[in-house]
Design a protein around this motif. Sequence first.
Motif, PDB file in Angstrom:
ATOM      1  N   SER A 140      44.057  40.551  44.296  1.00 27.82           N
ATOM      2  CA  SER A 140      44.018  39.169  43.860  1.00 27.82           C
ATOM      3  C   SER A 140      44.185  39.099  42.351  1.00 27.82           C
ATOM      4  O   SER A 140      43.933  40.080  41.636  1.00 27.82           O
ATOM      5  CB  SER A 140      42.693  38.516  44.254  1.00 27.82           C
ATOM      6  OG  SER A 140      41.625  39.104  43.531  1.00 27.82           O
ATOM      7  N   ILE A 141      44.598  37.938  41.857  1.00 30.70           N
ATOM      8  CA  ILE A 141      44.737  37.770  40.415  1.00 30.70           C
ATOM      9  C   ILE A 141      43.384  37.916  39.736  1.00 30.70           C
ATOM     10  O   ILE A 141      43.276  38.481  38.642  1.00 30.70           O
ATOM     11  CB  ILE A 141      45.371  36.399  40.100  1.00 30.70           C
ATOM     12  CG1 ILE A 141      46.790  36.346  40.685  1.00 30.70           C
ATOM     13  CG2 ILE A 141      45.403  36.148  38.597  1.00 30.70           C
ATOM     14  CD1 ILE A 141      47.463  35.001  40.538  1.00 30.70           C
ATOM     15  N   GLY A 142      42.330  37.427  40.396  1.00 29.61           N
ATOM     16  CA  GLY A 142      40.996  37.575  39.837  1.00 29.61           C
ATOM     17  C   GLY A 142      40.596  39.024  39.689  1.00 29.61           C
ATOM     18  O   GLY A 142      39.975  39.416  38.700  1.00 29.61           O
ATOM     19  N   ASN A 143      40.977  39.860  40.663  1.00 25.12           N
ATOM     20  CA  ASN A 143      40.672  41.277  40.574  1.00 25.12           C
ATOM     21  C   ASN A 143      41.442  41.940  39.443  1.00 25.12           C
ATOM     22  O   ASN A 143      40.944  42.848  38.784  1.00 25.12           O
ATOM     23  CB  ASN A 143      40.996  41.957  41.899  1.00 25.12           C
ATOM     24  CG  ASN A 143      40.620  43.420  41.907  1.00 25.12           C
ATOM     25  OD1 ASN A 143      41.486  44.282  41.789  1.00 25.12           O
ATOM     26  ND2 ASN A 143      39.330  43.703  42.038  1.00 25.12           N
ATOM     27  N   VAL A 144      42.666  41.480  39.214  1.00 16.19           N
ATOM     28  CA  VAL A 144      43.451  42.006  38.100  1.00 16.19           C
ATOM     29  C   VAL A 144      42.773  41.701  36.770  1.00 16.19           C
ATOM     30  O   VAL A 144      42.664  42.553  35.885  1.00 16.19           O
ATOM     31  CB  VAL A 144      44.879  41.418  38.117  1.00 16.19           C
ATOM     32  CG1 VAL A 144      45.612  41.763  36.830  1.00 16.19           C
ATOM     33  CG2 VAL A 144      45.653  41.924  39.317  1.00 16.19           C
ATOM     34  N   LEU A 145      42.283  40.461  36.640  1.00 20.90           N
ATOM     35  CA  LEU A 145      41.709  40.033  35.368  1.00 20.90           C
ATOM     36  C   LEU A 145      40.299  40.558  35.149  1.00 20.90           C
ATOM     37  O   LEU A 145      39.911  40.857  34.015  1.00 20.90           O
ATOM     38  CB  LEU A 145      41.705  38.501  35.293  1.00 20.90           C
ATOM     39  CG  LEU A 145      43.070  37.826  35.273  1.00 20.90           C
ATOM     40  CD1 LEU A 145      42.904  36.315  35.263  1.00 20.90           C
ATOM     41  CD2 LEU A 145      43.884  38.276  34.071  1.00 20.90           C
ATOM     42  N   PHE A 146      39.530  40.675  36.237  1.00 19.93           N
ATOM     43  CA  PHE A 146      38.122  40.994  36.072  1.00 19.93           C
ATOM     44  C   PHE A 146      37.698  42.277  36.762  1.00 19.93           C
ATOM     45  O   PHE A 146      36.526  42.644  36.719  1.00 19.93           O
ATOM     46  CB  PHE A 146      37.264  39.839  36.613  1.00 19.93           C
ATOM     47  CG  PHE A 146      37.658  38.506  36.046  1.00 19.93           C
ATOM     48  CD1 PHE A 146      37.545  38.245  34.695  1.00 19.93           C
ATOM     49  CD2 PHE A 146      38.177  37.507  36.867  1.00 19.93           C
ATOM     50  CE1 PHE A 146      37.916  37.023  34.173  1.00 19.93           C
ATOM     51  CE2 PHE A 146      38.541  36.274  36.352  1.00 19.93           C
ATOM     52  CZ  PHE A 146      38.415  36.039  34.997  1.00 19.93           C
ATOM     53  N   GLY A 147      38.661  42.980  37.378  1.00 20.89           N
ATOM     54  CA  GLY A 147      38.298  44.180  38.107  1.00 20.89           C
ATOM     55  C   GLY A 147      38.389  45.452  37.301  1.00 20.89           C
ATOM     56  O   GLY A 147      38.078  46.527  37.799  1.00 20.89           O
ATOM     57  N   SER A 148      38.844  45.380  36.040  1.00 21.19           N
ATOM     58  CA  SER A 148      38.944  46.547  35.158  1.00 21.19           C
ATOM     59  C   SER A 148      39.799  47.643  35.771  1.00 21.19           C
ATOM     60  O   SER A 148      39.537  48.825  35.624  1.00 21.19           O
ATOM     61  CB  SER A 148      37.564  47.098  34.820  1.00 21.19           C
ATOM     62  OG  SER A 148      36.828  46.176  34.057  1.00 21.19           O
TER      63      SER A 148
END
Length: 470
Positions: free
Chosen positions: A269-277
């Motif tokens: 997900s885009i959220g994982n890209v931004l916040f998943g390190s």
Amino acid sequence: MALPQSVIDVCYFIAALLFILGLKRMSSPRTARGGIVWAGFGMLLAVVATLLLPDMHNRGLIIAAVLIGVTAAWWSGRRVAMTAMPQMVALYNGMGGGAAAAIGASELVAHVVPAMDAVTVGALSPVALALGVLGALIGSVSFSGSSIAFAKLQGWLDRRFVFPGQQVVNLLVLAAAVGLGIVLASGHITLPLVVGFFIAALLFGILMTLPIGGADMPVVISLYNAFTGLAVAFEGYVLQNEAMIIAGMVVGAAGTLLTQLMAKAMNRSIGNVLFGSFGAAATGAAAQAIGGSQKPVEAADAAVMMAYAERVVIVPGYGMAVAQAQHKVWEFAQLLIARGVKVKFAIHPVAGRMPGHMNVLLAEAGVPYDLIVDMEDINPEFPVTDVAVVIGANDVVNPVAKTDPSSPIYGMPILDVADARQVIVVKRGKGTGFAGIENALFYADNARMLYGDGQSVAGQLVSQLKTLDA
């Protein structure tokens, strides 16, 4: 000199058509060059029409700034190496976001200092004021975030920067920027609030980008491109400039769609890209152990394997770009084709450091479009491929994405190079890829490692093939 508003509106309409048609032509490699020219003429028309607005002020200063910018862009565009194209795209994209943020800043400061020669916020509708603040927020994040992305790609910063409680800090900074934005959008505008708002917005862009690893840079660049488009569209509404609104929405929509496609190509997900390190160096504690050893091969033996093969698939990666080996690789491929070998180039959606990076490099070398195949189309062909040649690619061919649930790239669609009958990996050394993950492909029974600089190795393969033909 000024033109009637009706003529300006017609010019903006034509410019908008050129933007849209240009983008449509960019959907095919055969018409993409013409599409860029069409969109460029549309932008030129929009700029000229804007300069001829009846109420335009400071034309001399604006023209001088445009000339300086055009000269700098032309000079840098002509000189930049193809390997540095991703960071140039990130830098220019950030400038677009920064320009949108500057418009918002000008309008907000004009409310505080009415003597400034600008359209004051007090004359704006509540909707325009809210969109102006939102555009300033998004543009600021895009500017500072793209600047960090540029620094990472340029090698000026470490790939990642993390600290305990980072996500909490990021959330607090974002909350501060949004909170100050809401206050400004309500009409309570003071210089300290404006300054605090932009500091928080710029800081959030920096903090959001610092922990993101290089393996995610294609997604990040695409996302900030969408941010810039949206910011420009919102500020275009503030200025009542139809060309800015349309161009910004086109860029924002295209960037958003591309970001989604990039994330899907990585099964994240885009959220994982931004916040998943993601992109961190793998700890290896929970990773599956990789058995076997890397088996070297000489250029002469590799050339013989491919010379007498029926099908060869070449998989380029960022290492090929760094070595600037695309021309030699294509020369080698041409020699194989002349011997009757069926050669194709396999492209992963996130190969390189920006969307389409490998396609651009191969096109520069003169590789025909019909030989360049996307991942979905080439994967079924690997089981019947005699030799797959990996040049500078790493993470996008790593089988652990399918076999190791503990791996950070688990679930990411990859090029099924390991299914080929023989695999030759051209690599400078035994290090890991940009995501910091050991590649199980290099230890596979059917894989051989051809160590050396990509351009030098490609040159050796060319020489060996010519020797066979002599």
